[in-house]
Design a protein around this motif. Structure first.
Motif, PDB file in Angstrom:
ATOM      1  N   TYR A   1       0.823  -1.216   0.000  1.00  0.00           N
ATOM      2  CA  TYR A   1       0.000   0.000   0.000  1.00  0.00           C
ATOM      3  C   TYR A   1       0.858   1.268   0.000  1.00  0.00           C
ATOM      4  N   GLU A   2       2.088   1.144   0.454  1.00  0.00           N
ATOM      5  CA  GLU A   2       2.974   2.290   0.561  1.00  0.00           C
ATOM      6  C   GLU A   2       4.098   2.211  -0.472  1.00  0.00           C
ATOM      7  N   HIS A   3       4.832   3.317  -0.652  1.00  0.00           N
ATOM      8  CA  HIS A   3       6.052   3.321  -1.459  1.00  0.00           C
ATOM      9  C   HIS A   3       7.167   2.613  -0.691  1.00  0.00           C
ATOM     10  N   SER A   4       8.022   1.913  -1.390  1.00  0.00           N
ATOM     11  CA  SER A   4       9.142   1.244  -0.730  1.00  0.00           C
ATOM     12  C   SER A   4      10.254   2.218  -0.371  1.00  0.00           C
ATOM     13  N   ASP A   5      10.441   3.263  -1.181  1.00  0.00           N
ATOM     14  CA  ASP A   5      11.477   4.258  -0.927  1.00  0.00           C
ATOM     15  C   ASP A   5      10.977   5.240   0.139  1.00  0.00           C
ATOM     16  N   PRO A   6      11.674   5.367   1.272  1.00  0.00           N
ATOM     17  CA  PRO A   6      11.191   6.262   2.328  1.00  0.00           C
ATOM     18  C   PRO A   6      11.100   7.717   1.889  1.00  0.00           C
ATOM     19  N   ARG A   7      11.790   8.086   0.833  1.00  0.00           N
ATOM     20  CA  ARG A   7      11.677   9.456   0.335  1.00  0.00           C
ATOM     21  C   ARG A   7      10.303   9.717  -0.274  1.00  0.00           C
ATOM     22  N   GLN A   8       9.589   8.640  -0.563  1.00  0.00           N
ATOM     23  CA  GLN A   8       8.223   8.749  -1.065  1.00  0.00           C
ATOM     24  C   GLN A   8       7.193   8.144  -0.112  1.00  0.00           C
ATOM     25  N   GLY A   9       7.612   7.127   0.644  1.00  0.00           N
ATOM     26  CA  GLY A   9       6.664   6.330   1.415  1.00  0.00           C
ATOM     27  C   GLY A   9       6.657   6.559   2.906  1.00  0.00           C
ATOM     28  N   TYR A  10       7.501   7.476   3.405  1.00  0.00           N
ATOM     29  CA  TYR A  10       7.552   7.724   4.848  1.00  0.00           C
ATOM     30  C   TYR A  10       7.231   9.181   5.121  1.00  0.00           C
ATOM     31  N   HIS A  11       6.325   9.414   6.093  1.00  0.00           N
ATOM     32  CA  HIS A  11       5.952  10.783   6.431  1.00  0.00           C
ATOM     33  C   HIS A  11       6.725  11.221   7.673  1.00  0.00           C
ATOM     34  N   PRO A  12       7.643  12.181   7.543  1.00  0.00           N
ATOM     35  CA  PRO A  12       8.496  12.549   8.692  1.00  0.00           C
ATOM     36  C   PRO A  12       7.746  13.240   9.811  1.00  0.00           C
ATOM     37  N   ASP A  13       6.637  13.918   9.517  1.00  0.00           N
ATOM     38  CA  ASP A  13       5.907  14.643  10.566  1.00  0.00           C
ATOM     39  C   ASP A  13       5.187  13.703  11.523  1.00  0.00           C
ATOM     40  N   TRP A  14       4.639  12.627  10.985  1.00  0.00           N
ATOM     41  CA  TRP A  14       3.740  11.788  11.774  1.00  0.00           C
ATOM     42  C   TRP A  14       4.234  10.357  11.946  1.00  0.00           C
TER      43      TRP A  14
END
Length: 730
Positions: A361-374
């Motif tokens: 459901y998410e992107h594998s690359d944290p630059r696209q798939g990880y939200h730093p705020d939350w």
């Protein structure tokens, strides 16, 4: 026939027993071999098994292959459900064979799922109690295209993933199985073997319509019996409405902390329907907006980190209880809007994160798939199955619960690839820009489908940037929302009101700036929960001055806002000037209403809502410049503002605000028309806790004696107040 022809291979038996077989339907159940029918089953702990018909006629004894695997030739002439009678030293029991049933999903489902255009996924995926091939049970289906094996587990099979491995539909990656004799109220999860051959943590059902109460995290089979709605007339009338031309005054609510039971526990959906709905209706609001009630594990997340996007939270009851809440709201004429969170999801083990062992459901690359705020995962909007999951979810809430709209959370975080990221922490789009083109297309699609299938709803964007055309139609180049929160108005005006009144003249444009862009979007003016948490204090505490000045300032500010172009939104508790900032862990301070100053604020909001709904000039042209005209916009020395609100065929309304504690006598205001003007509302009235000074209920506007100048009126402007004057030709 020799055994070698109908017996399962030893490797297949070992794989079934170990729970590693990728095609259990190819081994278990009924299979025709050279004109004979062979039955195979895996029943741990059984010492002997006989196959029987549904009416208990014995079809044959099955031979053990070890570790609970049994098989044998049975007396059948066609495929049909088979009941296994198992025995051991502890007793006897029956097992209705799930592998003797055919698939529930069909080729058209495969086609539309594969195309990404299926708009009834909520009827196909998840758990659905039903009668299938003459037998009651539950159909389970889940998307896990990279899994090596998926099983449904629960108390009905001792949470043993070897017992009910599912059939994979090769073209879609959807796994399904019909489990007989399992029905509503049963809990379950999915056990998944990832592509690396390792077992994943048990996963809740992404399409579950009901969940266990936290801290438990299992999904629950919902009651398939439809709720009996009584709002047909309301829904029919709603479909005809253009909300841009209608009064919209929204009461934003966090259900868990609006009011608590005497013992501090949560109220149920039914109790909230009995208490919250009449209160909001009597206060004159047109809609209740609920902070997310989709299932979530952590109370302090306020629902904005959901793990069960299709399930009303069990904190307050079951899905029918929530439907009852909406039905009761509609019976009073109140709409219900839900905060919806498609921007991100939490990484709890039982949720969507790495669902089948891959970034699904998410992107594998944290630059696209990880939200730093939350500290959350971001949906992969470029994947058609993910977009279908979210679009179907929006449509599910609108259809299944008759919701009147969705307020889409954190839209800005979806639109920009570099949202809250530094250089090098994000990946540009195909054109080298920072716009998330896939998220843009998703938002356009969900808005188009919502308005197409559910006329009369509102799609509302919480979007905090200057993105152009958020509330413009898709065919005009916009995102297709109906409305957008005006965060600029909220920030500017609250900053102004927080200043000492003596300093406000230096910041006059904080109150006037919104007029410059007020028609760029269809705006809602929000005083939301975000303004009264995390040390920001309550709205009352934000007002500049002493205690008297804070109450008077809040009354004047509410009058200013209700007279300003744009729909209205107020967070719970602020309608009576809650003193403390909001705390989700306890109910509101309702005892404050015993104090006249707080009761006065509540009366003011009730009357503002009533006046707003009564006078079309205050709402019918919220989104067009012809509905607003400045009368006084530049008197910064006196901190006075005056404007006219207009609508075709309606008498104009003049709104005048004096934002200092100094009363203004014989203050001259240009007026749209000469004649009598009725003072319809004065925020300084004694009924609201003010000084009870005003203009004796009416004002006479005179024609100017100077050629070329329009009519005028000399008014008394009470201290820290807002007046509403309506033209009265009679």
């Amino acid at each position: 026939m020799t055994k070698s022809k109908w017996q399962a291979a030893d490797s297949d038996v070992r794989s079934i027993v170990a729970g590693r077989h990728s095609d259990p339907f190819g081994i278990l159940g009924l299979h025709e071999v050279d004109g004979a029918w062979v039955a195979r089953t895996f029943i741990p702990h059984a010492e002997s098994v006989s196959a029987r018909t549904m009416d208990n006629r014995i079809l044959g004894e099955l031979e053990p292959r070890g570790d609970g695997f049994f098989e044998g030739i049975v007396k059948l002439t066609k495929l049909q459900p088979v009941n296994y009678h198992a025995r051991n030293d502890g007793g006897e029991w029956n097992v209705l064979d799930p592998y003797s049933f055919g698939p529930v999903l069909g080729p058209m489902d495969d086609y539309y799922i594969g195309e990404g255009s299926h708009l009834r996924l909520f009827d196909k995926l998840g758990a659905h109690a039903m009668e299938f091939e003459g037998v009651n049970g539950t159909h389970f289906a889940v998307w896990a295209p990279n899994a090596k094996r998926v099983s449904v587990v629960g108390p009905f099979n001792d949470w043993d993933g070897r017992r009910h491995p599912m059939r994979v539909r090769i073209n879609t990656g959807v796994w399904e199985v019909f489990v007989p004799n399992v029905g509503p109220g049963e809990v379950y999860k999915f056990e998944i073997v990832g592509p690396d051959g390792k077992l994943r943590p048990l996963k809740a059902d992404p399409f579950a319509r009901q969940s266990e109460l936290r801290p438990k995290t299992a999904s629950m089979i919902a009651d398939p019996k439809p709720f009996e709605w009584t709002d047909a007339k309301y829904m029919k009338e709603r479909a005809k409405l253009d909300w841009r031309r209608r009064p919209v005054s929204i009461y934003e609510v966090h259900l868990g902390s609006w009011r608590r039971r005497a013992d501090g526990s949560f109220m149920s959906y039914e109790q909230l329907a009995e208490q919250l709905i009449p209160y909001a209706a009597d206060s004159g609001f047109t809609h209740i907006e609920l902070m997310p009630i989709t299932e979530h594990p952590f109370d302090p997340s306020w629902g904005y980190q959901p793990t069960g996007l299709y399930a009303p939270t069990a904190r307050f009851g079951d899905p029918k209880g929530f439907a009852h809440f909406v039905d009761k709201a509609h019976a009073t004429g109140l709409g219900v809007i839900l905060d919806w969170v498609p921007a991100h999801f939490p990484t709890d083990e039982h949720g969507l994160a790495r669902f089948d062992g891959t970034a699904l459901y998410e992107h594998s690359d944290p630059r696209q798939g990880y939200h730093p705020d939350w500290n959350t995962a971001i949906y992969n909007f470029g994947r058609k199955e993910v977009v279908s999951f979210l679009v179907n979810n929006a449509l599910y809430w609108l259809e299944a619960f008759h919701l009147d709209g969705l307020r889409v959370d954190a839209v800005a975080s979806m639109l920009y690839l570099d949202y809250s990221r530094q250089a090098g922490q994000w990946i540009p789009n195909q054109f080298g820009g920072n716009h998330n083109l896939e998220a843009v297309e998703f938002l356009k699609r969900v808005n188009q489908e919502a308005y197409r299938l559910h006329p009369g709803v509102m799609m509302i964007a919480e979007e905090s940037t200057s993105w152009s055309g958020v509330s413009a139609p898709v065919d005009k180049g916009g995102l297709g929302f109906g409305f957008k929160w005006n965060m600029g108005f909220m920030n500017d005006t609250l900053r102004y009101m927080s200043r000492n009144p003596v300093h406000r003249k230096y910041h006059h444009n904080d109150m006037t700036f919104a007029a410059l862009y007020g028609y760029a979007e269809n705006f809602i003016l929000p005083l939301s929960h975000d303004e009264v948490v995390h040390g920001k204090g309550s709205l009352l505490s934000k007002m500049g001055g002493d205690d008297w000045g804070q109450f008077a300032g809040l009354r004047a500010y509410y009058g200013f806002m209700w007279g300003w172009p744009g729909k209205k939104l107020l967070f719970m508790g602020q309608e009576y000037a809650q003193r403390e900032e909001w705390n989700e862990a306890k109910g509101l301070d309702w005892w404050l209403l015993e104090a006249p100053a707080h009761e006065g604020i509540r009366r003011l909001i009730t009357d503002l809502n009533a006046l707003y709904r009564e006078l079309p000039s205050l709402y019918a042209r919220d989104n067009e410049p012809e509905g607003f005209e400045w009368l006084i916009g530049n008197d910064q020395n006196n901190s006075v503002f005056a404007w006219t609100r207009k609508a075709p065929g309606e008498h104009p309304v003049v709104v005048i605000s004096n934002m200092t504690p100094t009363p203004r006598e014989n203050y001259r205001v240009p007026m749209p028309l000469a004649g009598r003007w009725v003072e319809r509302l004065n925020t300084d009235a004694g009924f609201y806790g003010g000084t009870n000074k005003g203009n004796q209920g009416r004002v006479l506007a005179k024609a100017s004696e100077v050629e070329g100048l329009g009519p005028y009126a000399d008014l008394y402007l009470p201290p820290m107040s807002t007046l509403y004057l309506k033209y009265d030709p009679a």
